[in-house]
Design a protein around this motif. Structure first.
Motif, PDB file in Angstrom:
ATOM      1  N   GLU A  16       0.503  -1.072   0.296  1.00 24.43           N
ATOM      2  CA  GLU A  16       0.351   0.486   0.158  1.00 24.43           C
ATOM      3  C   GLU A  16       0.903   1.367   0.130  1.00 24.43           C
ATOM      4  OE1 GLU A  16      -4.396   1.186   1.877  1.00 24.43           O
ATOM      5  OE2 GLU A  16      -2.422   0.540   3.540  1.00 24.43           O
ATOM      6  N   ARG A  17       1.881   1.554   0.667  1.00 23.12           N
ATOM      7  CA  ARG A  17       2.777   2.486   0.624  1.00 23.12           C
ATOM      8  C   ARG A  17       3.462   2.691  -0.512  1.00 23.12           C
ATOM      9  NH1 ARG A  17       3.349   5.069   5.337  1.00 23.12           N
ATOM     10  NH2 ARG A  17       5.672   5.871   5.281  1.00 23.12           N
ATOM     11  N   VAL A  18       4.102   1.479  -0.701  1.00 21.97           N
ATOM     12  CA  VAL A  18       4.790   1.696  -1.798  1.00 21.97           C
ATOM     13  C   VAL A  18       3.603   1.885  -3.458  1.00 21.97           C
ATOM     14  CG1 VAL A  18       5.873  -0.232  -3.745  1.00 21.97           C
ATOM     15  CG2 VAL A  18       6.070  -0.389  -1.806  1.00 21.97           C
ATOM     16  N   ILE A  19       2.937   2.045  -3.370  1.00 25.45           N
ATOM     17  CA  ILE A  19       1.369   2.480  -4.594  1.00 25.45           C
ATOM     18  C   ILE A  19       1.469   3.182  -4.238  1.00 25.45           C
ATOM     19  CG2 ILE A  19      -1.066   2.053  -4.923  1.00 25.45           C
ATOM     20  CD1 ILE A  19      -0.659  -0.933  -4.686  1.00 25.45           C
ATOM     21  N   TYR A  20       1.031   4.388  -2.658  1.00 27.66           N
ATOM     22  CA  TYR A  20       0.806   5.592  -2.627  1.00 27.66           C
ATOM     23  C   TYR A  20       2.496   6.314  -2.990  1.00 27.66           C
ATOM     24  CZ  TYR A  20      -3.421   6.045  -0.141  1.00 27.66           C
ATOM     25  OH  TYR A  20      -4.977   5.561  -0.021  1.00 27.66           O
ATOM     26  N   SER A  58       6.891  -7.318  -5.807  1.00 28.86           N
ATOM     27  CA  SER A  58       7.307  -5.881  -6.149  1.00 28.86           C
ATOM     28  C   SER A  58       7.644  -4.957  -7.148  1.00 28.86           C
ATOM     29  CB  SER A  58       8.310  -5.273  -4.862  1.00 28.86           C
ATOM     30  OG  SER A  58       9.195  -6.230  -5.151  1.00 28.86           O
ATOM     31  N   THR A  59       8.378  -5.909  -8.099  1.00 25.37           N
ATOM     32  CA  THR A  59       8.467  -4.972  -9.818  1.00 25.37           C
ATOM     33  C   THR A  59       7.663  -5.248 -10.545  1.00 25.37           C
ATOM     34  OG1 THR A  59      11.111  -6.085  -9.042  1.00 25.37           O
ATOM     35  CG2 THR A  59      10.066  -5.862 -11.508  1.00 25.37           C
ATOM     36  N   TRP A  60       7.033  -6.368  -9.741  1.00 27.68           N
ATOM     37  CA  TRP A  60       5.837  -6.294 -11.425  1.00 27.68           C
ATOM     38  C   TRP A  60       4.884  -4.957 -10.661  1.00 27.68           C
ATOM     39  CZ3 TRP A  60       0.182  -7.951  -9.810  1.00 27.68           C
ATOM     40  CH2 TRP A  60      -0.454  -7.861 -10.227  1.00 27.68           C
ATOM     41  N   ILE A  61       4.190  -4.429  -9.439  1.00 29.40           N
ATOM     42  CA  ILE A  61       4.063  -3.935  -8.783  1.00 29.40           C
ATOM     43  C   ILE A  61       3.815  -2.953  -9.145  1.00 29.40           C
ATOM     44  CG2 ILE A  61       2.785  -2.407  -6.183  1.00 29.40           C
ATOM     45  CD1 ILE A  61       2.556  -5.600  -5.845  1.00 29.40           C
ATOM     46  N   TYR A  62       5.032  -2.279  -9.024  1.00 29.41           N
ATOM     47  CA  TYR A  62       5.365  -0.899  -9.949  1.00 29.41           C
ATOM     48  C   TYR A  62       5.669  -1.067 -10.599  1.00 29.41           C
ATOM     49  CZ  TYR A  62       9.343   0.839  -5.049  1.00 29.41           C
ATOM     50  OH  TYR A  62       8.688   0.876  -4.214  1.00 29.41           O
ATOM     51  N   GLU A 126      16.124   2.977  -3.487  1.00 29.99           N
ATOM     52  CA  GLU A 126      16.537   1.682  -2.176  1.00 29.99           C
ATOM     53  C   GLU A 126      16.227   0.321  -3.794  1.00 29.99           C
ATOM     54  OE1 GLU A 126      17.380   1.503   1.302  1.00 29.99           O
ATOM     55  OE2 GLU A 126      17.604   3.261   1.839  1.00 29.99           O
ATOM     56  N   LYS A 127      15.573   0.652  -4.414  1.00 28.72           N
ATOM     57  CA  LYS A 127      15.265  -0.626  -5.716  1.00 28.72           C
ATOM     58  C   LYS A 127      17.144  -0.629  -6.485  1.00 28.72           C
ATOM     59  CE  LYS A 127      11.992  -2.048  -5.218  1.00 28.72           C
ATOM     60  NZ  LYS A 127      11.448  -2.644  -4.611  1.00 28.72           N
ATOM     61  N   SER A 128      17.756  -2.294  -6.518  1.00 26.45           N
ATOM     62  CA  SER A 128      18.833  -1.720  -7.629  1.00 26.45           C
ATOM     63  C   SER A 128      18.287  -1.238  -9.024  1.00 26.45           C
ATOM     64  CB  SER A 128      19.120  -3.546  -7.429  1.00 26.45           C
ATOM     65  OG  SER A 128      18.397  -4.176  -8.140  1.00 26.45           O
ATOM     66  N   TYR A 129      20.013  -1.230  -9.325  1.00 25.66           N
ATOM     67  CA  TYR A 129      19.850  -0.777 -11.131  1.00 25.66           C
ATOM     68  C   TYR A 129      19.350  -2.018 -11.486  1.00 25.66           C
ATOM     69  CZ  TYR A 129      23.246   2.990 -10.087  1.00 25.66           C
ATOM     70  OH  TYR A 129      23.428   4.455  -9.772  1.00 25.66           O
ATOM     71  N   GLU A 130      19.422  -2.811 -11.364  1.00 27.88           N
ATOM     72  CA  GLU A 130      18.848  -4.703 -12.652  1.00 27.88           C
ATOM     73  C   GLU A 130      16.574  -4.213 -11.814  1.00 27.88           C
ATOM     74  OE1 GLU A 130      21.463  -4.719  -9.950  1.00 27.88           O
ATOM     75  OE2 GLU A 130      22.945  -5.361 -11.625  1.00 27.88           O
ATOM     76  N   ASP A 131      16.507  -3.700 -10.874  1.00 28.07           N
ATOM     77  CA  ASP A 131      15.072  -3.850 -10.105  1.00 28.07           C
ATOM     78  C   ASP A 131      14.630  -2.730 -11.338  1.00 28.07           C
ATOM     79  OD1 ASP A 131      15.341  -5.585  -8.403  1.00 28.07           O
ATOM     80  OD2 ASP A 131      14.995  -4.578  -7.107  1.00 28.07           O
ATOM     81  N   ILE A 135      11.894  -3.115 -13.634  1.00 29.39           N
ATOM     82  CA  ILE A 135      11.011  -2.183 -13.977  1.00 29.39           C
ATOM     83  C   ILE A 135      10.608  -1.148 -14.944  1.00 29.39           C
ATOM     84  CG2 ILE A 135       9.598  -0.495 -12.965  1.00 29.39           C
ATOM     85  CD1 ILE A 135      10.687  -2.050 -10.155  1.00 29.39           C
ATOM     86  N   THR A 136      11.502  -0.370 -15.801  1.00 26.67           N
ATOM     87  CA  THR A 136      11.359   0.427 -15.947  1.00 26.67           C
ATOM     88  C   THR A 136      11.311  -0.435 -17.626  1.00 26.67           C
ATOM     89  OG1 THR A 136      13.226   1.475 -16.429  1.00 26.67           O
ATOM     90  CG2 THR A 136      12.383   2.574 -14.889  1.00 26.67           C
ATOM     91  N   GLY A 137      12.129  -1.190 -18.403  1.00 28.93           N
ATOM     92  CA  GLY A 137      12.722  -1.565 -19.597  1.00 28.93           C
ATOM     93  C   GLY A 137      13.996  -0.826 -19.730  1.00 28.93           C
ATOM     94  N   LEU A 138      14.228  -0.241 -19.278  1.00 28.81           N
ATOM     95  CA  LEU A 138      15.559   0.068 -19.983  1.00 28.81           C
ATOM     96  C   LEU A 138      16.654  -0.867 -19.723  1.00 28.81           C
ATOM     97  CD1 LEU A 138      15.210   3.467 -18.342  1.00 28.81           C
ATOM     98  CD2 LEU A 138      15.351   3.294 -20.856  1.00 28.81           C
ATOM     99  N   THR A 139      18.101  -0.666 -20.515  1.00 28.47           N
ATOM    100  CA  THR A 139      19.210  -1.777 -19.501  1.00 28.47           C
ATOM    101  C   THR A 139      19.547  -0.992 -18.889  1.00 28.47           C
ATOM    102  OG1 THR A 139      20.356  -0.164 -21.010  1.00 28.47           O
ATOM    103  CG2 THR A 139      19.729  -1.897 -22.196  1.00 28.47           C
ATOM    104  N   VAL A 140      20.499  -2.056 -17.715  1.00 27.57           N
ATOM    105  CA  VAL A 140      20.708  -1.322 -16.960  1.00 27.57           C
ATOM    106  C   VAL A 140      22.334  -0.041 -17.045  1.00 27.57           C
ATOM    107  CG1 VAL A 140      22.747  -1.495 -14.610  1.00 27.57           C
ATOM    108  CG2 VAL A 140      21.091  -4.196 -15.276  1.00 27.57           C
TER     109      VAL A 140
END
Length: 161
Positions: A16-20, A58-62, A126-131, A135-140
């Motif tokens: 919930e907090r992440v979504i908010y 979490s990745t899917w929700i983001y 604090e998501k890693s570059y990989e995450d 999530i964004t579809g960009l390369t690392v």
């Protein structure tokens, strides 16, 4: 069906907090926090039965939250406006100076483009570059490059203010 509903409600409560937080950064006069939150939860509900667990939840929700907010804003793009910090932040835990710095940071973040907002939000979470990449579809590499540019842009904005 009830099992799916219970699992869904559990996931929503956990994130919930992440979504908010994601919704908060995209709030405008035409897209209120509650409107965006409801839209994200609705989209998560629609997609929930199809979630294949190929990535972290979490990745899917983001990803759903960011895409929903960006789509919502594109439809309502008539009036861009800077959003101020509201009671969504944990004010009781922060002193006035820290609160002022947070407000300044959010004002500057709201001046960034949509992709830049997404990247810096995930970085602040604090998501890693990989995450962030997933999530964004960009390369690392692209994430790292964009993040450095965003930080430079924020520093420049801070000096100008």
């Amino acid at each position: 069906m009830e099992n799916v509903e219970q699992e869904f409600l559990s996931v929503i409560r956990e994130y919930e907090r992440v979504i908010y937080k994601v919704c908060y950064l995209y709030t405008t006069p035409n897209a209120t926090l509650n409107d965006l939150y409801q839209e994200v939860v609705l989209n998560i509900w629609k997609a929930f039965p199809k979630f294949r667990r190929e990535c972290k939840i979490s990745t899917w929700i983001y990803r759903i939250a960011l895409n929903t907010c960006i789509s919502f804003i594109r439809k309502e793009k008539n009036i861009p406006e800077i959003v101020t910090l509201t009671q969504e932040a944990d004010r009781s835990e922060e002193d006035d100076e820290t609160q002022a710095m947070l407000q300044q940071l959010y004002r500057m973040i709201n001046r960034l483009g949509q992709l830049e907002k997404s990247i810096i939000l995930l970085y602040l979470e604090e998501k890693s570059y990989e995450d962030i990449s997933e999530i964004t579809g960009l390369t690392v590499t692209n994430v790292a490059t964009k993040l450095n540019r965003i930080k430079d842009k924020l520093k420049k904005m801070n000096k100008e203010d």
